[in-house]
Design an enzyme around this catalytic site. Structure first.
Site, PDB file in Angstrom:
ATOM      1  N   CYS A  52      -0.287   2.386 -13.647  1.00 13.70           N
ATOM      2  CA  CYS A  52       1.222   2.359 -14.428  1.00 13.70           C
ATOM      3  C   CYS A  52       1.389   1.082 -15.184  1.00 13.70           C
ATOM      4  CB  CYS A  52       1.928   2.343 -13.527  1.00 13.70           C
ATOM      5  SG  CYS A  52       2.178   4.303 -12.341  1.00 13.70           S
TER       6      CYS A  52
ATOM      7  N   SER B  13       2.537  10.675  -6.526  1.00 12.98           N
ATOM      8  CA  SER B  13       1.953  12.235  -6.267  1.00 12.98           C
ATOM      9  C   SER B  13       3.163  13.462  -6.811  1.00 12.98           C
ATOM     10  CB  SER B  13       1.514  12.281  -4.254  1.00 12.98           C
ATOM     11  OG  SER B  13       2.630  12.284  -3.764  1.00 12.98           O
TER      12      SER B  13
ATOM     13  N   CYS C 263      28.210   0.424  20.275  1.00  6.71           N
ATOM     14  CA  CYS C 263      27.924   1.379  21.080  1.00  6.71           C
ATOM     15  C   CYS C 263      26.637   1.989  21.819  1.00  6.71           C
ATOM     16  CB  CYS C 263      28.626   2.781  19.871  1.00  6.71           C
ATOM     17  SG  CYS C 263      26.728   3.343  19.299  1.00  6.71           S
TER      18      CYS C 263
ATOM     19  N   HIS D 269      15.233   7.995  -0.955  1.00 10.04           N
ATOM     20  CA  HIS D 269      15.178   8.317   0.409  1.00 10.04           C
ATOM     21  C   HIS D 269      15.191   7.226   1.119  1.00 10.04           C
ATOM     22  CE1 HIS D 269      11.173  10.579  -1.106  1.00 10.04           C
ATOM     23  NE2 HIS D 269      12.029  11.595  -1.192  1.00 10.04           N
TER      24      HIS D 269
ATOM     25  N   CYS E 229      23.549  -1.278  18.586  1.00  7.12           N
ATOM     26  CA  CYS E 229      25.043  -1.219  17.965  1.00  7.12           C
ATOM     27  C   CYS E 229      25.884  -1.657  19.750  1.00  7.12           C
ATOM     28  CB  CYS E 229      25.417   0.282  17.365  1.00  7.12           C
ATOM     29  SG  CYS E 229      27.188   0.171  16.765  1.00  7.12           S
TER      30      CYS E 229
ATOM     31  N   ASN F 230      10.774   4.626  -3.305  1.00  6.66           N
ATOM     32  CA  ASN F 230      10.042   4.256  -2.437  1.00  6.66           C
ATOM     33  C   ASN F 230      11.477   3.433  -2.211  1.00  6.66           C
ATOM     34  OD1 ASN F 230       8.403   4.546  -4.411  1.00  6.66           O
ATOM     35  ND2 ASN F 230       8.442   3.265  -5.866  1.00  6.66           N
ATOM     36  N   ILE F 231      11.070   2.381  -1.084  1.00  2.00           N
ATOM     37  CA  ILE F 231      12.557   2.140  -0.475  1.00  2.00           C
ATOM     38  C   ILE F 231      12.193   0.897  -0.043  1.00  2.00           C
ATOM     39  CG2 ILE F 231      12.614   4.190   1.657  1.00  2.00           C
ATOM     40  CD1 ILE F 231      10.552   2.190   3.342  1.00  2.00           C
ATOM     41  N   ASP F 232      11.103   0.148  -1.216  1.00  2.00           N
ATOM     42  CA  ASP F 232      11.258  -1.726  -1.004  1.00  2.00           C
ATOM     43  C   ASP F 232      11.979  -1.920  -1.398  1.00  2.00           C
ATOM     44  OD1 ASP F 232      10.109  -1.024  -4.040  1.00  2.00           O
ATOM     45  OD2 ASP F 232       8.362  -0.369  -3.252  1.00  2.00           O
TER      46      ASP F 232
ATOM     47  N   CYS G 164      24.496   2.349  12.567  1.00  2.00           N
ATOM     48  CA  CYS G 164      23.941   2.949  13.709  1.00  2.00           C
ATOM     49  C   CYS G 164      23.296   4.102  13.410  1.00  2.00           C
ATOM     50  CB  CYS G 164      24.897   2.775  14.654  1.00  2.00           C
ATOM     51  SG  CYS G 164      24.396   3.123  16.566  1.00  2.00           S
TER      52      CYS G 164
ATOM     53  N   CYS H 139      26.490   6.160  15.476  1.00  2.00           N
ATOM     54  CA  CYS H 139      28.493   6.077  15.804  1.00  2.00           C
ATOM     55  C   CYS H 139      28.438   6.431  13.578  1.00  2.00           C
ATOM     56  CB  CYS H 139      28.992   4.885  15.672  1.00  2.00           C
ATOM     57  SG  CYS H 139      28.142   3.296  15.239  1.00  2.00           S
TER      58      CYS H 139
ATOM     59  N   PRO I   4       0.404  -0.997   0.504  1.00  3.71           N
ATOM     60  CA  PRO I   4      -0.123   0.419   0.337  1.00  3.71           C
ATOM     61  C   PRO I   4       0.673   1.119   0.498  1.00  3.71           C
ATOM     62  CG  PRO I   4      -0.864  -1.527   1.307  1.00  3.71           C
ATOM     63  CD  PRO I   4       0.637  -2.085   1.025  1.00  3.71           C
ATOM     64  N   ASP I   5       0.541   2.530  -0.929  1.00  5.75           N
ATOM     65  CA  ASP I   5       1.307   4.031  -0.811  1.00  5.75           C
ATOM     66  C   ASP I   5       1.030   4.761   0.834  1.00  5.75           C
ATOM     67  OD1 ASP I   5      -1.024   5.282  -0.616  1.00  5.75           O
ATOM     68  OD2 ASP I   5      -1.436   5.191  -2.619  1.00  5.75           O
ATOM     69  N   PHE I   6       1.327   5.516   0.866  1.00  6.62           N
ATOM     70  CA  PHE I   6       1.635   5.795   2.384  1.00  6.62           C
ATOM     71  C   PHE I   6       0.326   7.042   2.093  1.00  6.62           C
ATOM     72  CE2 PHE I   6       5.858   3.563   2.300  1.00  6.62           C
ATOM     73  CZ  PHE I   6       5.303   3.610   3.653  1.00  6.62           C
ATOM     74  N   ARG I   7       0.194   7.827   1.707  1.00  3.70           N
ATOM     75  CA  ARG I   7      -0.214   8.770   1.586  1.00  3.70           C
ATOM     76  C   ARG I   7      -2.020   8.632   0.546  1.00  3.70           C
ATOM     77  NH1 ARG I   7       3.185  13.480   2.700  1.00  3.70           N
ATOM     78  NH2 ARG I   7       5.132  12.109   2.455  1.00  3.70           N
TER      79      ARG I   7
END
Length: 356
Positions: free
Chosen positions: A260, A217, A179, A145, A177, A126-128, A153, A156, A52-55
């Site tokens: 699309c 969008s 640290c 993005h 991490c 997209n981050i997928d 981390c 650090c 699903p999209d976010f917006r």
């Protein structure tokens, strides 16, 4: 199928200079001469994969996350809130982790441009990482993005073991991490700078001989400003469910409204790429049913609700755990105080006895 359209910012009776017309057939003919095609894509190219999209109002993840007790729905991707409470992100990451979803026709279509030596760059919001799953070389992709492709981390900046992080994500347990800092995938959160590769690749937009914008969008900057960097005489094609930005205001613009995957299939057929593209797509999807879309009007709401419940359940479980721990601590503290009182009373009694 979709429909071709343009804005009224110029006289549509004036024909384009480089295109034979303002339609996909003309774009396909022009692509045959192209060597530097740039794509700019958003969440709309991945919804057919089941993400699903976010917006989107009502059906988007942000709209549904608004039901939870977060400062705001977008807080799940806010670096300040992540530092305070990483649980919502880890819960959502369980469902978005690479490997669960398969590339769409649109992803395979972009790969075809690389195969045919016509691809300059894919700029993706997209981050997928479905672009990578489709077989597009990493060096031809700009993850504007960030993405799940790496993990570090947040303090650090040391790289974290991917297998270990995947195990933490699977359990919805935040990873730390050595640290002491929190670990997250290399997704750009609100409050973080965009990846350096985004800024370093901006000049490529001006080198393009064709720019294709799909499934976005164009509401998040600075990505939304990318189409404006395209040279005035360079054709721009928008394949989207609705008009966005100022695409359609130039003489060389073509706007095609619709899904699309439908748009790229029509283009692939005009280019003579369809059979090759379909074969790659089927191979990438394996045993998955090709007849039915992964997400449709009947399943989209259910999927978004499921993801929202996943986040809520993790928060509730963690809150219940915290309550139990707090209750136990309070009980132990009460016992300690009672024991202390008994000891003090015993000492006082011994003192009184000695006085007598």
């Amino acid at each position: 199928m979709g429909q071709e359209a343009s804005t009224e910012s110029f006289d549509p009776s004036i024909p384009p200079r480089k295109l034979a017309g303002r339609n996909l057939a003309a774009i396909a003919e022009y692509i045959k001469k192209c060597e530097k095609v740039v794509f700019m894509v958003g969440a709309g190219i991945s919804t057919a994969a089941g993400i699903p999209d976010f917006r989107s109002p009502e059906t988007g993840l942000y709209s549904n996350l608004a039901r939870l007790e977060l400062p705001r729905p977008e807080a799940v991707f806010d670096i300040c809130y992540f530092r305070e409470d990483p649980r919502p992100f880890y819960a959502l990451a369980q469902e978005l982790w690479p490997g669960k979803y398969k590339p769409t026709l649109t992803h395979i279509f972009m790969r075809m441009f690389s195969t045919h030596s016509k691809l300059l760059r894919v700029f993706t919001q997209n981050i997928d990482t479905l672009e990578l799953a489709a077989g597009i070389p990493r060096e031809q992709i700009v993850f504007a993005h960030g993405s799940f492709a790496g993990q570090h981390c947040i303090e650090c900046k040391k790289e974290y073991d991917r297998v270990e992080l995947e195990d933490h994500v699977r359990k919805a347990e935040p990873a730390f991490c050595e640290c002491g800092g929190l670990v997250k995938p290399d997704i750009t959160f609100f409050g973080e700078a965009l990846p350096a590769e985004f800024h370093e690749s901006l000049d490529l937009v001006e080198e393009a001989d064709l720019v294709v914008v799909m499934g976005s969008s164009l509401s998040v900057y600075p990505f939304a400003a990318l189409p404006q960097r395209v040279l005035d005489d360079t054709p721009r094609l928008l394949i989207n469910m609705e008009k966005v930005g100022e695409i359609g205001s130039r003489r060389e613009d073509v706007v095609w409204l619709g899904e699309c995957d439908d748009g790229v299939r029509e283009l692939a057929e005009n280019l003579g790429w369809w059979e090759e593209m379909e074969a790659i797509w089927k191979e990438s999807r394996g045993d998955m049913d090709l007849a039915e879309p992964v997400l449709n009007d009947d399943t989209l709401e259910d999927e978004v609700n499921r993801l929202t419940r996943q986040v809520a359940d993790v928060l509730n479980v963690a809150d219940e755990h915290n309550k139990r721990v707090l209750t136990k601590l309070q009980q132990e503290q009460k016992k300690a105080e009672e024991k202390k009182e008994v000891a003090e009373e015993k000492v006082e009694a011994e003192v009184e006895e000695k006085r007598d």
